[in-house]
Design an enzyme around this catalytic site. Structure first.
Site, PDB file in Angstrom:
ATOM      1  N   ASN A 124      -1.872 -56.075  -5.953  1.00 32.08           N
ATOM      2  CA  ASN A 124      -2.912 -56.397  -4.854  1.00 32.08           C
ATOM      3  C   ASN A 124      -3.922 -57.607  -4.871  1.00 32.08           C
ATOM      4  OD1 ASN A 124      -2.016 -54.125  -3.797  1.00 32.08           O
ATOM      5  ND2 ASN A 124      -3.839 -52.873  -4.096  1.00 32.08           N
ATOM      6  N   ASP A 131       1.646 -33.106 -16.907  1.00 29.18           N
ATOM      7  CA  ASP A 131       0.268 -33.904 -16.669  1.00 29.18           C
ATOM      8  C   ASP A 131      -0.029 -34.394 -18.043  1.00 29.18           C
ATOM      9  OD1 ASP A 131      -2.237 -34.614 -16.718  1.00 29.18           O
ATOM     10  OD2 ASP A 131      -3.090 -32.661 -15.956  1.00 29.18           O
ATOM     11  N   ASP A 162      -0.703 -30.632 -19.962  1.00 27.53           N
ATOM     12  CA  ASP A 162      -0.193 -29.380 -19.306  1.00 27.53           C
ATOM     13  C   ASP A 162       0.673 -29.750 -18.254  1.00 27.53           C
ATOM     14  OD1 ASP A 162      -1.850 -29.760 -17.089  1.00 27.53           O
ATOM     15  OD2 ASP A 162      -3.616 -28.718 -18.077  1.00 27.53           O
ATOM     16  N   SER A 213       0.430 -50.306  -3.213  1.00 26.93           N
ATOM     17  CA  SER A 213       0.724 -48.724  -3.503  1.00 26.93           C
ATOM     18  C   SER A 213       1.253 -48.022  -2.493  1.00 26.93           C
ATOM     19  CB  SER A 213      -0.699 -48.197  -3.890  1.00 26.93           C
ATOM     20  OG  SER A 213      -1.153 -48.533  -5.070  1.00 26.93           O
ATOM     21  N   ASP A 262     -10.623 -45.322   6.489  1.00 25.98           N
ATOM     22  CA  ASP A 262     -11.302 -44.190   7.389  1.00 25.98           C
ATOM     23  C   ASP A 262     -10.549 -42.890   6.828  1.00 25.98           C
ATOM     24  OD1 ASP A 262     -12.359 -42.380   9.079  1.00 25.98           O
ATOM     25  OD2 ASP A 262     -12.186 -43.753  10.645  1.00 25.98           O
TER      26      ASP A 262
END
Length: 466
Positions: free
Chosen positions: A314, A203, A208, A383, A150
Site C-alpha cells: 500500500n 494462534d 493456543d 489486503s 465507514d
C-alpha cells in the site's frame, strides 16, 4: 546500533474447526520419530501442535480479554544445517547461552530469543559463525496496513465488477478446497462466518488454538474470500462453498514477527496435505525486505501443492514487496470502482493480477464495532484485493479438481480482463480478475480425425470433482 526491519501486513483472516482425530501421513515433513502417538504435529524441540478443528464442533474457549500481551523479546531466526541433528542442535544452543531457543514448525528453523542487554545484530553475527548454522537473521516485525472507512452496512460493488454472480451460476465452491488466511484471526462468532466451513487453526500469538480476531482485519479478509452467502443477511463472499482456515500470526494491534508468519504458512500447507485439501494461502501482508524464513515457508507450501496469493503493498511505489515478489506467488494490486489503479497500490514487475481494493464492504468483529452499527465495515487496501483472487482461485479449483496450483494460477492470469497497456503491465499485471471467464475456461483441444465412421466427443471435465 540495533536495527529493526518492518514488514507491513496487508490482510488477515481467522477460521476455526474441531479435533478430527485424523492421523497424519508419515511422509509429511517435520515429524519426529520419537513423538507420542497422540502428537499430531511434533516439532524438532519435542513440543506438539494440534490439528485444525471445525468451528461448529470445537468447544468454546474461555473469553480472553483484548489486552496488550507481554512484549516478546527480540529474536534471531536460525536454520540448522541438515548435518546437525535437532537434539544435538538444541543442546549446542543451550550450551552457547541460548537455553530458550525453540523450534519453528517450518523444518530446520529455530527462534533464538536475544538475551537481555545484547544487540540482536551481534547475536545473529555470532550465530552465523557456528558450523551447525546455515542462516541466521534478526527477526523482523510485521504489521497490518489498512485504511478503515465507514463501519456500516452498504453495497458490494466489487463482486459484480469481477463477475462473481455469473460465476456462481456454475460453481460456488467445494469443501475440498480451503482458503487459509494467515493473519490476525477471525471472529468465528460472526453470523456471516460461523459455519461448518470455518476451521480453527493455531494462534501463534497466544500459543493456543483459539484464533479469535482482536484487531478486525482478518475478519474483513475472511469475509471477502468466503463469507456465508445466500443466507438472508449481511454480505456475500467470493467462494462461499469453500472451507476457510484461520491461522493467527498477528496480535491485537496488527503486529507480529516473520517467524510466526512463516510458521503460519507452513501450518496451512502441512494440514492441507494431511486433510487432503486443495490449499490456497492468502497473505495480505508483507514488506520491502526479503526474509529467508518466509521465503523458505513459501517454497515449502508451493512444493506441497499450495497456491500462494499475496498483496502487492500500500505504499504507492514500485519497490519490490515480499512475499508477493517471491517466485510463483500471485502478486495482487488494487483497483477502484472505475477500474483505475488504487492511489495507494504498489506496482512493479511482481504484480500479476488486479482486484478491487477501495471501499470494500465485508465482515467485522461485533466486539470491535461501534454501538448502533452492524458488524460490517468498508476498508481500503491491497489486503482487500488479495482475498478476491484467493476466492476466485477457490472457484476454479472447485471445477478443475485435478489441476495443479500452477495451472489454476495460469487460468486466473489468462482469463483476466485487460486493463492499462495491452497485455501485461506493472500496474494491473495481466488485468482485473474475471471470475466468470475463469470458471468457464476450457483447455485447447487439438482436433483429431474421427476413427472410421464414428465421431469423437471429448468431455470438458474428465470426472466429477469432489
Amino acid at each position: 546500533m540495533k536495527r529493526k526491519r518492518r514488514l507491513l501486513l496487508l490482510g488477515i483472516v481467522v477460521l476455526i474447526g474441531s479435533h478430527l482425530g485424523i492421523p497424519v501421513s508419515g511422509s509429511l515433513e517435520g515429524m519426529s520419530a520419537a513423538a507420542s502417538p497422540d502428537c499430531f504435529l511434533p516439532l524438532e524441540d519435542g513440543r506438539c501442535l494440534p490439528p485444525p478443528v471445525r468451528a461448529d464442533q470445537a468447544p468454546r474457549p474461555a473469553a480472553r480479554l483484548m489486552a496488550a500481551p507481554t512484549p516478546r523479546r527480540p529474536g534471531v531466526v536460525v536454520k540448522r544445517k541438515p548435518s546437525a541433528p535437532p537434539g544435538a542442535f538444541r543442546a549446542a544452543l543451550a550450551a552457547a547461552g541460548f537455553p530458550e531457543a525453540e523450534a519453528l514448525a517450518l523444518p530446520r528453523w529455530w527462534r533464538v530469543p536475544v538475551p537481555p542487554g545484547q544487540d540482536p545484530e551481534a547475536v545473529a553475527t555470532r550465530l552465523r559463525q557456528r558450523p551447525d548454522v546455515e542462516i541466521a537473521e534478526v527477526e523482523r516485525e510485521v504489521r497490518i496496513t489498512f485504511n478503515p472507512n465507514d463501519p456500516y452496512y452498504g453495497f458490494q460493488w466489487n463482486l459484480p465488477k469481477i463477475r462473481a454472480p455469473q460465476a456462481w451460476d456454475l460453481v460456488t465452491g467445494t469443501s475440498s478446497v480451503w482458503i487459509a488466511i494467515v493473519d490476525t484471526g477471525v471472529d468465528y462468532n460472526h453470523p456471516d462466518l460461523a459455519s461448518s466451513r470455518l476451521w480453527l487453526g493455531w494462534d501463534y500469538v497466544n500459543g493456543d488454538n483459539d484464533p479469535m480476531d482482536d484487531n478486525g482485519h482478518g475478519t474483513h479478509v475472511a469475509g471477502i474470500a468466503g463469507a456465508n452467502t445466500n443466507n438472508g443477511q449481511g454480505v456475500a463472499g467470493v467462494c462461499w462453498g469453500c472451507d476457510l482456515l484461520a491461522v493467527k500470526v498477528l496480535d491485537y494491534d496488527g503486529s507480529g514477527w516473520d517467524s510466526d508468519v512463516a510458521d503460519g504458512i507452513w501450518y496451512a500447507a502441512y494440514w492441507g496435505v494431511a486433510f487432503g485439501k486443495r490449499t490456497i494461502i492468502n497473505l495480505s501482508l508483507g514488506g520491502p525486505y526479503d526474509s529467508s524464513v518466509i521465503r523458505d515457508a513459501v517454497s515449502y507450501a508451493q512444493s506441497h501443492g499450495a497456491l500462494v496469493v499475496a498483496a502487492a503493498g500500500n505504499q504507492g511505489t514500485n519497490t519490490p514487496f515480499y512475499p508477493a515478489a517471491y517466485p510463483g506467488v500471485i502478486g495482487v494490486s488494487a483497483t477502484d470502482s472505475s477500474d483505475g489503479r488504487a492511489w495507494f497500490s504498489n506496482y512493479g514487475s511482481y504484480v500479476d493480477i488486479a482486484a478491487p481494493g477501495v471501499s470494500i464492504l465485508s465482515t467485522f468483529p461485533a466486539p470491535l464495532t461501534p454501538p448502533g452499527y452492524e458488524p460490517y465495515a468498508w476498508i481500503n487496501g491491497t489486503s482487500m484485493a488479495a482475498p478476491h483472487i484467493a476466492g476466485v482461485a477457490g472457484l476454479v479449483w472447485s471445477v478443475w479438481c485435478r489441476a495443479s496450483a500452477e495451472t489454476v494460477q495460469n487460468i486466473l492470469l489468462s482469463t483476466a480482463t485487460d486493463l492499462g497497456d495491452p497485455g501485461w503491465d506493472p500496474y494491473f499485471g495481466y488485468g482485473l480478475v474475471n471470475a466468470e471467464a475463469a470458471v468457464r475456461w476450457r483447455p485447447a483441444v487439438t482436433p483429431v480425425p474421427p476413427p472410421g465412421p464414428y465421431r469423437q466427443y471429448l468431455p470438458l471435465v474428465s470426472a466429477a470433482c469432489p
